[in-house]
Design a protein around this motif. Sequence first.
Motif: not given
Length: 60
Positions: A20-43
Amino acid sequence: MTAHSEHDLREALRAIESTLSKCEKALARLTPGTAQHTLLTRRIAAFTIAIALLREKLGE
């Protein structure tokens, strides 16, 4: 349902919290609205629920 030892549950909790900690750090580097951002938010939401359930099971 299989019974798990307290040790197993604590190890699972530690692993999920770490991920979870690693995901939260990675989320900051992703652009909101992208598939990767949405997937990580759900994860992150799923990991948060898993942590709450494990803590409940452990009586924390």
